[in-house]
Write a protein that holds these residues in place. Structure first.
Motif, PDB file in Angstrom:
ATOM      1  N   GLU A  68       0.837  -1.204   0.000  1.00 20.18           N
ATOM      2  CA  GLU A  68       0.000   0.000   0.000  1.00 20.18           C
ATOM      3  C   GLU A  68       0.874   1.257   0.000  1.00 20.18           C
ATOM      4  N   SER A  69       2.006   1.235   0.754  1.00 23.49           N
ATOM      5  CA  SER A  69       2.907   2.395   0.773  1.00 23.49           C
ATOM      6  C   SER A  69       3.487   2.645  -0.611  1.00 23.49           C
ATOM      7  N   GLU A  70       3.944   1.578  -1.273  1.00 24.42           N
ATOM      8  CA  GLU A  70       4.507   1.730  -2.617  1.00 24.42           C
ATOM      9  C   GLU A  70       3.454   2.223  -3.615  1.00 24.42           C
ATOM     10  N   LYS A  71       2.222   1.748  -3.422  1.00 26.04           N
ATOM     11  CA  LYS A  71       1.142   2.159  -4.312  1.00 26.04           C
ATOM     12  C   LYS A  71       0.836   3.648  -4.151  1.00 26.04           C
ATOM     13  N   THR A  72       0.788   4.147  -2.903  1.00 21.57           N
ATOM     14  CA  THR A  72       0.500   5.564  -2.675  1.00 21.57           C
ATOM     15  C   THR A  72       1.631   6.452  -3.191  1.00 21.57           C
ATOM     16  N   LEU A  73       2.892   5.964  -3.086  1.00 22.96           N
ATOM     17  CA  LEU A  73       4.015   6.736  -3.635  1.00 22.96           C
ATOM     18  C   LEU A  73       3.923   6.841  -5.153  1.00 22.96           C
ATOM     19  N   ASN A  74       3.506   5.752  -5.802  1.00 28.67           N
ATOM     20  CA  ASN A  74       3.410   5.755  -7.266  1.00 28.67           C
ATOM     21  C   ASN A  74       2.263   6.631  -7.755  1.00 28.67           C
ATOM     22  N   LYS A  75       1.306   6.948  -6.871  1.00 28.99           N
ATOM     23  CA  LYS A  75       0.199   7.814  -7.281  1.00 28.99           C
ATOM     24  C   LYS A  75       0.666   9.243  -7.519  1.00 28.99           C
ATOM     25  N   VAL A  76       1.805   9.601  -6.942  1.00 23.24           N
ATOM     26  CA  VAL A  76       2.340  10.956  -7.122  1.00 23.24           C
ATOM     27  C   VAL A  76       3.486  10.864  -8.126  1.00 23.24           C
ATOM     28  N   PRO A  77       3.235  11.102  -9.423  1.00 25.43           N
ATOM     29  CA  PRO A  77       4.299  10.993 -10.427  1.00 25.43           C
ATOM     30  C   PRO A  77       5.277  12.162 -10.303  1.00 25.43           C
ATOM     31  N   LEU A  78       6.495  11.897 -10.722  1.00 25.22           N
ATOM     32  CA  LEU A  78       7.510  12.953 -10.710  1.00 25.22           C
ATOM     33  C   LEU A  78       7.328  13.840 -11.936  1.00 25.22           C
ATOM     34  N   ASP A  79       6.272  14.696 -11.883  1.00 21.28           N
ATOM     35  CA  ASP A  79       5.938  15.605 -12.981  1.00 21.28           C
ATOM     36  C   ASP A  79       6.278  17.021 -12.524  1.00 21.28           C
ATOM     37  N   TYR A  80       7.343  17.577 -13.071  1.00 19.09           N
ATOM     38  CA  TYR A  80       7.807  18.900 -12.637  1.00 19.09           C
ATOM     39  C   TYR A  80       6.750  19.968 -12.901  1.00 19.09           C
ATOM     40  N   GLY A  81       6.087  19.884 -14.056  1.00 16.60           N
ATOM     41  CA  GLY A  81       5.073  20.879 -14.397  1.00 16.60           C
ATOM     42  C   GLY A  81       3.896  20.844 -13.445  1.00 16.60           C
ATOM     43  N   ARG A  82       3.578  19.687 -12.932  1.00 14.93           N
ATOM     44  CA  ARG A  82       2.434  19.549 -12.019  1.00 14.93           C
ATOM     45  C   ARG A  82       2.830  19.874 -10.576  1.00 14.93           C
ATOM     46  N   LEU A  83       3.995  19.374 -10.119  1.00 16.57           N
ATOM     47  CA  LEU A  83       4.392  19.526  -8.723  1.00 16.57           C
ATOM     48  C   LEU A  83       5.042  20.866  -8.421  1.00 16.57           C
ATOM     49  N   GLY A  84       5.760  21.419  -9.345  1.00 19.39           N
ATOM     50  CA  GLY A  84       6.515  22.626  -9.062  1.00 19.39           C
ATOM     51  C   GLY A  84       7.907  22.281  -8.529  1.00 19.39           C
ATOM     52  N   GLN A  85       8.747  23.319  -8.405  1.00 17.92           N
ATOM     53  CA  GLN A  85      10.151  23.086  -8.059  1.00 17.92           C
ATOM     54  C   GLN A  85      10.317  22.477  -6.673  1.00 17.92           C
ATOM     55  N   GLU A  86       9.681  23.045  -5.646  1.00 18.45           N
ATOM     56  CA  GLU A  86       9.899  22.599  -4.272  1.00 18.45           C
ATOM     57  C   GLU A  86       9.336  21.204  -4.048  1.00 18.45           C
ATOM     58  N   ARG A  87       8.094  20.972  -4.445  1.00 10.51           N
ATOM     59  CA  ARG A  87       7.488  19.666  -4.205  1.00 10.51           C
ATOM     60  C   ARG A  87       8.139  18.570  -5.050  1.00 10.51           C
ATOM     61  N   TYR A  88       8.614  18.943  -6.234  1.00  8.70           N
ATOM     62  CA  TYR A  88       9.307  17.966  -7.071  1.00  8.70           C
ATOM     63  C   TYR A  88      10.588  17.505  -6.375  1.00  8.70           C
ATOM     64  N   ALA A  89      11.347  18.470  -5.811  1.00  6.82           N
ATOM     65  CA  ALA A  89      12.592  18.127  -5.123  1.00  6.82           C
ATOM     66  C   ALA A  89      12.316  17.265  -3.893  1.00  6.82           C
TER      67      ALA A  89
END
Length: 483
Positions: A68-89
């Motif tokens: 379940e932990s791995e699944k929740t992490l995969n729900k947040v893709p590493l998308d710079y345009g969506r997350l922004g600089q701080e959240r992406y880092a």
């Protein structure tokens, strides 16, 4: 109208994007970040239970929480345009740290299963878990902070939505108001004027002032044609009236020459048909029907087409006999116009068990009977009634019933009408009582078919039935005028 509707659609799309996409992004980011902390806490709790107990059920629960932990992490893709600089880092570092933690965690689990677990390694994993929780909480805080900032940006827009809706509504209202004024001036007013003039003409007032319109479109052409028809018809009616006066004087002077007078009346009827140009009438009706089609008025168009069909049939049909299908078509057109006049008060049905294209009947048979049923039967009842045409083939004969559920008639009136129908010496009282249409049909059936039969039955308060019995004739047969 098109641009007004387009503006409303674009505004709706913008509202949908605002409330369903932008707000949804904020809520979805908050939800995903919260799920990460929740899943990570469950994983840490089950890990602690598993390493302190050898219960197999703890292992199963721990494995489920890890997935379940791995699944929740995969729900947040590493998308710079969506997350922004701080959240992406933050998310990049968090996923990297979680990967290293997973290696150490799995190693401790293996050592635990072998019975060689080291306390230092176990507390090292505990430290990683605490670090990951702090990192995840920091990611949640940043997400909530950015979401609140975006929400504050959207708030002025949300507040302005009612004012935008009101402004657009006012603009659309004025656009529709201007369109209605244009349509009223170019279409509605001329059509209403035409309708008023038609009612006056129906009351035999042909010398009203011409209708004036400023437009040069189809409505203008229609009004011009109507004025010409009104003038021509009025002049002709006046000429006919003058001629009628002259004929009355001639009749008083030459009463003995009845045969010549009848021939003159026949010539007058033919002159009436020739003077009222059918082509002009049909073309005018077609112009009105075309205008109704352009104005998206299908009911008006259908009424005009039905009326045109009736005029064409009555003015152009010269034969004494015609196909049953043609007579029934004219009957449907006539009853359609009556239904438009009386509404649901008048019902009409054709119950035929013969091939309508394989049988011939006298022309102008049904329409006068239907008119008689409407005027003298159905229209006198408040609730209205039903007219039915029944056609059967019985032993080489064609049986036709025209039935109505009108007011009917008493026995004395019925007896007098049947007597007058078969009376060879027709007087004026007979014509007033029976009517030209009814008497004409009976006389034609008797003249065309030696064994033809015409009969009326009626009961007061229940309705009237007209029964016609003629030979069943195929259209391919050569039929003499007196069978």
């Amino acid at each position: 109208m098109f641009f007004a509707i387009l503006a409303i659609l674009l505004f709706d799309v913008w509202i949908i994007k605002l409330f369903m996409m932008d707000f949804n992004d904020i809520m979805e980011d908050n939800s995903k970040s919260g799920e990460i902390i929740s899943a990570l806490n469950k994983e840490i709790d089950t890990f602690d239970m598993y390493v302190h107990s050898a219960d197999p059920s703890n292992k199963t629960e721990w494995t489920t929480c890890v997935n379940e932990s791995e699944k929740t992490l995969n729900k947040v893709p590493l998308d710079y345009g969506r997350l922004g600089q701080e959240r992406y880092a933050l998310m990049f570092s968090f996923k990297t740290a979680y990967g290293e933690y997973s290696v150490e965690r799995d190693k401790v689990i293996e050592d635990f299963q072998d019975g060689n677990v080291l306390i230092a390694d176990l507390y090292s994993v505990y430290g990683m878990q605490k670090y990951l929780l702090q990192y995840a909480q920091h990611f949640v805080d940043v997400t909530m902070k950015e979401g609140n900032a975006n929400y504050q940006k959207l708030m002025p827009v949300i507040i302005s939505v009612p004012f935008l809706v009101s402004a657009i509504g006012i603009v659309v209202f004025f656009i529709i108001f201007e369109i209605s004024k244009i349509m009223n001036a170019s279409i509605t007013t001329p059509v209403l004027t035409l309708a008023n003039a038609s009612r006056k003409i129906a009351a035999n007032d042909f010398f009203i002032d011409d209708i004036e319109v400023s437009s040069q479109d189809e409505i203008g052409e229609l009004v011009t044609a109507f004025n010409k028809m009104k003038f021509a018809t009025g002049e002709y009616i006046k000429a006919l009236e003058d001629k009628r006066v002259a004929l009355d004087q001639l009749h008083e002077q030459e009463m003995e020459n009845l045969k010549i007078e009848k021939q003159l009346e026949t010539m007058n009827l033919e002159l009436l048909k020739s003077q009222i140009n059918p082509h002009f009438l049909f073309n005018t009706l077609n112009a009105i029907a075309g205008t109704a089609n352009l104005e998206d008025a299908p009911t008006t168009e259908q009424m005009i087409e039905a009326l045109s069909s009736l005029f064409r049939y009555n003015l152009k049909t010269q034969a004494k006999e015609t196909l049953l299908s043609q007579e029934l078509k004219i009957s449907k057109d006539y009853m359609y116009l009556q239904k438009m006049r009386f509404g649901e008060r008048v019902q009409f049905e054709i119950d035929s068990e013969v091939d309508e294209n394989a049988v011939i009947v006298p022309t102008f048979t049904f329409q006068p009977l239907l008119e008689n049923a409407i005027i003298h039967g159905i229209s006198k009842k408040v609730e209205g009634g039903k007219v039915t045409i029944k056609i059967r083939h019985v032993g080489g004969r064609l049986h036709i019933n025209v039935e109505d559920t009108g007011v009917g008639m008493d026995e004395i009136t019925l007896w007098n009408i049947n007597k007058q129908l078969y009376d060879q010496e027709r007087d004026k009282n007979h014509e007033k009582s029976v009517g030209i249409g009814l008497g004409n049909i009976c006389k034609r059936i008797r003249a065309m078919y030696n064994d033809g039969h015409f009969e009326i039955t009626s009961k007061e308060g229940e309705g009237t039935v007209i029964f016609i019995d003629i030979p069943f004739l195929d259209p391919q047969m050569q039929v003499d005028s007196n069978v």
